[in-house]
Motif scaffolding. Structure first.
Motif, mmCIF file in Angstrom:
data_model
loop_
_atom_site.group_PDB
_atom_site.id
_atom_site.type_symbol
_atom_site.label_atom_id
_atom_site.label_comp_id
_atom_site.label_asym_id
_atom_site.label_seq_id
_atom_site.Cartn_x
_atom_site.Cartn_y
_atom_site.Cartn_z
ATOM 1 N N PHE A 173 0.823 -1.201 0.000
ATOM 2 C CA PHE A 173 0.000 0.000 0.000
ATOM 3 C C PHE A 173 0.864 1.261 0.000
ATOM 4 O O PHE A 173 0.633 2.182 -0.787
ATOM 5 N N ILE A 174 1.883 1.298 0.872
ATOM 6 C CA ILE A 174 2.694 2.515 0.969
ATOM 7 C C ILE A 174 3.497 2.721 -0.311
ATOM 8 O O ILE A 174 3.489 3.811 -0.887
ATOM 9 N N SER A 177 0.916 3.675 -3.163
ATOM 10 C CA SER A 177 0.283 4.998 -3.184
ATOM 11 C C SER A 177 1.333 6.095 -3.336
ATOM 12 O O SER A 177 1.055 7.134 -3.934
ATOM 13 N N PHE A 178 2.545 5.853 -2.846
ATOM 14 C CA PHE A 178 3.644 6.791 -3.089
ATOM 15 C C PHE A 178 3.914 6.889 -4.601
ATOM 16 O O PHE A 178 4.025 7.983 -5.163
ATOM 17 N N ALA A 181 1.268 8.878 -6.308
ATOM 18 C CA ALA A 181 1.410 10.314 -6.115
ATOM 19 C C ALA A 181 2.474 10.883 -7.060
ATOM 20 O O ALA A 181 2.262 11.935 -7.675
ATOM 21 N N LEU A 182 3.593 10.162 -7.218
ATOM 22 C CA LEU A 182 4.632 10.628 -8.138
ATOM 23 C C LEU A 182 4.097 10.681 -9.565
ATOM 24 O O LEU A 182 4.295 11.655 -10.303
#
Lengths: 495, 98
Positions: A173-174, A177-178, A181-182
């Motif tokens: 997940f981290i 989602s990172f 965002a990029l």
């Protein structure tokens, strides 16, 4: 007065069918559990519904590929473009999803985590992938990526009583989602530089000397590099693949890579064609992925982790033709994706067939002496391993050959040589399983579970296709896969 | 005006990126990722005004909806981890390595 846009339902039919299937599964489970139907009976109904949904979509997309009629969703502002590339990649994605869905039934019951949500999430994620491979606009790319990823975060943590599964979901997940965002910031910058979100308009307006646009293109590339797990954005891959339930690992290792590479293929070709520097950036990513992936795979003692590092290495092989950018190279990418899907699905299917009473067969020691106890499964595993290693006579060899030839013809000789060398290294770790199965005395743990019928179907399909594509890749009239990849790769760009 | 908004969004995005990379508390990392997404929204709205094109604003609406869905799933994952491990520290989520 706002004009009502004409919607072309044909273009979103695959996505619609998948989403409806997902809701049918969800409400069907509710109905079955309120009726108090037996757990295994309910399970086979749900597998049946989701399998039928996926099969329907495979038929729709294959028919679309045969008819070769390009259609668009909302032609005034095209979001999706269904050409042969889209049809080819969506039938590939949905076919792979169908095989992993069939694998799940027996596995989830062995682990006592058989819930209907599994199939609903799998179908929704597949809908996102289909959206992604048809997308010709940043908006639909973003929507596709998220619809693909969010159900996968849940699926990775599906075995929620197990800390390893939780941890896998959290890391996925981290990282995911990172990366999103990029990717989104990249899209925003490209939008700022060109004022467009549609691929063809971006391609017309993109200026390779505009630094803001180039930062945006770079961020988009980084976002995709996360999704396809290319070095140096790969750290999450081994942890997530190891911790997730094997049926989920099989699904995400194969289908996410198929969808992300198909989408990347289209974006690089149709939106960022003007940016020549991208070729060398991709070549660097390819080189690092091949070296790091193959070297790290050697030192693993967990089979799922070994396959994760091998998936990173395979992402490197797939990036080689992407950096070349010719039509021949694009066809090589598509062909290798087929090969990759078959080899990995087969290997995971064997692992799943050996899962017994909540015990996964994911250490190398679990395979000691398997050949005497389960000769059929052992032989299938050997076939998939030598295909992944690229030994002649299997699909893996044909796939690597296509990539190698395309790279040489596009003047990418150093990369082609690096690929051949790292493939030689990979033979070492791919052969560890066959050695354990055939040359070691068997361990005390009995491998007693009967092969379930659906698992047999998946194993037989994968094994037959690996051999057919390896021995007769383009000679059978009814299976000219290489011709299909060329037709898909040269599908006309939308305007 | 558009220029200032874009600079502000770049600063917010940088803060979010650094936060997501260096902080060890899962909730703070989630907040940092939200900050990155909101920086994207600000940039999109600014560019949409610059080009007098509504497509950017449509994308913003999509991002808001999807970010809400994403964070709901993320918090669910954090809760299931917390039930088993009683920790929110990412350093301690280390069963899986090498």
């Amino acid at each position: 007065m706002i004009p009502i846009p004409t919607l072309h339902v044909v273009a979103i039919l695959p996505v619609l069918v998948l989403a409806m299937g997902a809701f049918a599964v969800l409400s069907g489970e509710l109905f079955l559990s309120s009726r108090g139907a037996g757990k295994s009976g309910a399970g086979s109904v749900l597998v049946g519904v989701s399998g039928a949904t996926l099969l329907t979509v495979v038929v729709i997309t294959v028919q679309g590929f045969i008819s070769a009629e390009a259609s668009e969703f909302n032609p005034d502002h095209p979001m999706l473009h269904l050409d042969r590339l889209a049809y080819f990649s969506s039938s590939l994605v949905v076919g792979a999803a169908l095989l992993s869905c069939l694998l799940a039934n027996g596995y989830l019951q062995e682990l006592r985590i058989h819930h209907g949500e599994f199939y609903a999430l799998l179908l929704l994620s597949t809908a996102g992938m289909v959206l992604l491979v048809c997308a010709v606009d940043f908006l639909s790319v973003f929507l596709g990526i998220e619809l693909m990823s969010i159900p996968l975060y849940v699926l990775a943590g599906f075995d929620r009583g197990k800390p390893r599964s939780n941890e896998s979901a959290l890391k996925y997940f981290i990282a995911g989602s990172f990366a999103t965002a990029l990717l989104l910031y990249g899209m925003a910058l490209v939008y700022g530089a060109t004022g467009a979100t549609h691929f063809a308009t971006i391609a017309a307006r993109l200026d390779p000397n505009d630094s803001m646009a180039m930062v945006g293109v770079g961020l988009i590339l980084v976002g995709f590099a996360f999704k396809v797990s290319s070095v140096p954005f790969h750290q999450w891959t081994p942890d997530v693949y190891e911790g997730a339930p094997t049926a989920v690992t099989a699904f995400m290792a194969v289908t996410v890579k198929l969808a992300a590479f198909a989408a990347l293929l289209r974006i690089l070709d149709q939106a960022f064609g003007a940016v020549e520097a991208l070729g060398s950036v991709l070549a660097v990513l390819a080189g690092f992925s091949m070296c790091v992936g193959n070297l790290m795979a050697i030192i693993q003692d967990n089979v799922k982790r070994m396959l994760a590092w091998s998936a990173i290495a395979q992402a490197g092989y797939l990036l080689v033709p992407l950096s070349a950018g010719t039509a021949e190279a694009r066809a090589a990418v598509l062909f290798y994706l087929v090969v990759y899907a078959l080899g990995n699905l087969g290997a995971f299917a064997v692992m799943i067939a050996l899962t017994h009473r909540g015990q996964e067969a994911d250490r190398f020691d679990d395979y000691n002496g398997l050949a005497t106890q389960r000769p059929g499964l052992a032989a299938a595993m050997v076939l998939f391993m030598i295909s992944l290693a690229g030994i002649p006579g299997t699909a893996g060899f044909m796939g690597k050959l296509q990539i190698f030839l395309a790279a040489v013809r596009a003047d990418q000789l150093p990369l082609a040589i690096l690929m051949a060398l790292t493939s030689v290294i990979s033979v070492y770790y791919y052969l560890r399983l066959p050695i354990a199965m055939y040359m070691r005395p068997h361990s005390e743990r009995p491998h007693r579970r009967e092969l379930d019928f659906l698992e047999f179907v998946v194993l037989a399909t994968c094994a037959a296709l690996v051999l057919l594509l390896g021995l007769l890749p383009n000679t059978l009239d009814w299976l000219p896969v290489i011709d299909w990849t060329y037709q898909a790769a040269t599908a006309s760009a939308p305007n | 005006m558009v220029g200032e908004a874009v600079v502000l969004s770049a600063i917010l995005f940088a803060i979010g990126t650094v936060g997501a990379l260096v902080r060890r508390n899962v909730i703070v990392v989630l907040m940092s990722i939200e900050l990155m997404l909101n920086a994207v929204n600000l940039a999109l709205v600014a560019f949409s005004r610059q080009w007098a094109d509504p497509a950017g604003q449509v994308l913003v609406l999509m991002v808001i909806v999807v970010a809400a869905a994403e964070v709901a799933v993320g918090l669910g994952i954090v809760i299931s981890l917390f039930r088993n491990r009683e920790t929110l520290n990412l350093e301690e989520a280390s069963l899986l390595k090498w």
